[in-house]
Scaffold this motif. Structure first.
Motif, PDB file in Angstrom:
ATOM      1  N   GLU A 135       1.732   4.856   1.532  1.00  0.00           N
ATOM      2  CA  GLU A 135       2.085   3.678   2.335  1.00  0.00           C
ATOM      3  C   GLU A 135       1.022   2.586   2.194  1.00  0.00           C
ATOM      4  OE1 GLU A 135       2.631   5.025   6.290  1.00  0.00           O
ATOM      5  OE2 GLU A 135       4.499   6.114   5.877  1.00  0.00           O
ATOM      6  N   ARG A 138       1.432   0.990  -1.199  1.00  0.00           N
ATOM      7  CA  ARG A 138       2.612   0.137  -1.248  1.00  0.00           C
ATOM      8  C   ARG A 138       2.367  -1.190  -0.538  1.00  0.00           C
ATOM      9  NH1 ARG A 138       5.741   3.526   0.601  1.00  0.00           N
ATOM     10  NH2 ARG A 138       5.749   2.913   2.799  1.00  0.00           N
ATOM     11  N   ASP A 139       1.726  -1.149   0.626  1.00  0.00           N
ATOM     12  CA  ASP A 139       1.472  -2.387   1.353  1.00  0.00           C
ATOM     13  C   ASP A 139       0.494  -3.289   0.608  1.00  0.00           C
ATOM     14  OD1 ASP A 139       3.190  -1.760   3.390  1.00  0.00           O
ATOM     15  OD2 ASP A 139       1.659  -0.800   4.637  1.00  0.00           O
ATOM     16  N   ASP A 142       2.586  -4.400  -2.914  1.00  0.00           N
ATOM     17  CA  ASP A 142       3.844  -5.133  -2.752  1.00  0.00           C
ATOM     18  C   ASP A 142       3.637  -6.603  -2.354  1.00  0.00           C
ATOM     19  OD1 ASP A 142       5.182  -2.900  -3.427  1.00  0.00           O
ATOM     20  OD2 ASP A 142       6.070  -2.496  -1.456  1.00  0.00           O
TER      21      ASP A 142
END
Length: 251
Positions: A135, A138-139, A142
Motif C-alpha cells: 500500500e 502504491r501510494d 501512483d
C-alpha cells in the motif's frame, strides 16, 4: 521466563549435578588410591580436547555475534528508509503527504506490535506486513508529480521504498536461527565431554577442587547460553531489536 533466570537455574543445576556426582564418586574410591597415578597421556588428551573445543566455541560465538550485528544493521536501514519516506513526503500536497505518512506509520506500528513477535516465535514474516508495504509503495508510485520540486522528491521516495523492501526481504531470510542443529549437537556433546574429563583427573572433595569444578561448569554454561542467546539474530523479545522503529515512529 526471563533469560537471566534461565541462566541462573541452568547454571545452578549443572554445578549442583557435577558436585553431587563428584561426591558420590569419591565414596567409591578406595582409601589407598593415589591421584598422582593418573597417566600423563590423560592430561595431554584433556588439554588437547579442551583447546579444540575452545576454538570451536569461539568460532560459534563469533559467527552468531556477526549474524546478529548484520541483522541489527538491516533493521536500522529498514527503519531509517521508512522514516525518510515519511519525511520526504512533506513536499507533496497535504492529502498525498498525509496518506503516505499514515501508510509508513501503519507499517511501523505493525512491525513493533505484531510482526516482530511472529518473527521471533515462528521465524517468518506476516502477510499483513507485506500488504502494508504494498500500500505504501502504491501510494508513492501512483502519484504523478505536478511541479519541478515534486519531481525531485518523487525518485528519492521511490528509492527509499525500494530500500525498505530490500531490508524487509533480508530480514525474512535472517529471521531463523543462525547455528545449524549439527553444530549445536557438537557444542552440547563437546561441553559434556569436557566436563566429564574432569572426573578422569580424580577430583577430590576438597573445597578448592569442588569450587574450581563448579566455576568451570558455570563458565561452560554461560558460554553456551551466550551462543543460544545470540543465535536469534533479532533477539528473544520485541524490545531487543525493534527499537529503531519505536524511536523513529513513537506511538
Amino acid at each position: 521466563m526471563p533469560e537471566w533466570l534461565i541462566l541462573i537455574l541452568v547454571t545452578a543445576g549443572v554445578c549442583a549435578l557435577v558436585v553431587a556426582v563428584t561426591l558420590l564418586n569419591q565414596r567409591r574410591v578406595p582409601e589407598d588410591d593415589d591421584p598422582s597415578e593418573t597417566p600423563d597421556v590423560i592430561e595431554y588428551m584433556t588439554m588437547m580436547i579442551g583447546v579444540v573445543y575452545a576454538i570451536v566455541l569461539g568460532l560459534a560465538i563469533a559467527g552468531v555475534w556477526e549474524a546478529r550485528g548484520a541483522a541489527q544493521d538491516g533493521v536500522r536501514t529498514e527503519a531509517q528508509a521508512l522514516h525518510e519516506v515519511s519525511e520526504r513526503a512533506a513536499g507533496y500536497p497535504a492529502p498525498v503527504r498525509d496518506r503516505i505518512r499514515a501508510d509508513a506509520r501503519a507499517y511501523a506500528d505493525h512491525m513493533v506490535s505484531k510482526e516482530w513477535q511472529v518473527m521471533i516465535d515462528k521465524g517468518e514474516l506476516t502477510d499483513r506486513g507485506a500488504t502494508l508495504l504494498a500500500e505504501l509503495r502504491r501510494d508513492v508510485t501512483d502519484y504523478t508529480p505536478r511541479t519541478e520540486r515534486e519531481w525531485h522528491i518523487y525518485q528519492p521516495l521511490v528509492d527509499q521504498v525500494a530500500a525498505v523492501d530490500a531490508a524487509r526481504q533480508a530480514r525474512a531470510q535472517n529471521a531463523g536461527p543462525t547455528m545449524p542443529r549439527v553444530v549445536w549437537l557438537g557444542l552440547v556433546v563437546g561441553a559434556a565431554l569436557v566436563v566429564g574429563l574432569l572426573f578422569t583427573l580424580q577430583i577430590r572433595r576438597t573445597p578448592r577442587e569442588l569450587a574450581m569444578s563448579a566455576m568451570f561448569c558455570a563458565l561452560m554454561v554461560f558460554l553456551l547460553f551466550l551462543v543460544w542467546d545470540f543465535d536469534a539474530p533479532f533477539g528473544r523479545s520485541v524490545g531487543d531489536s525493534a527499537d529503531p522503529f519505536s524511536d523513529l515512529f513513537p506511538s
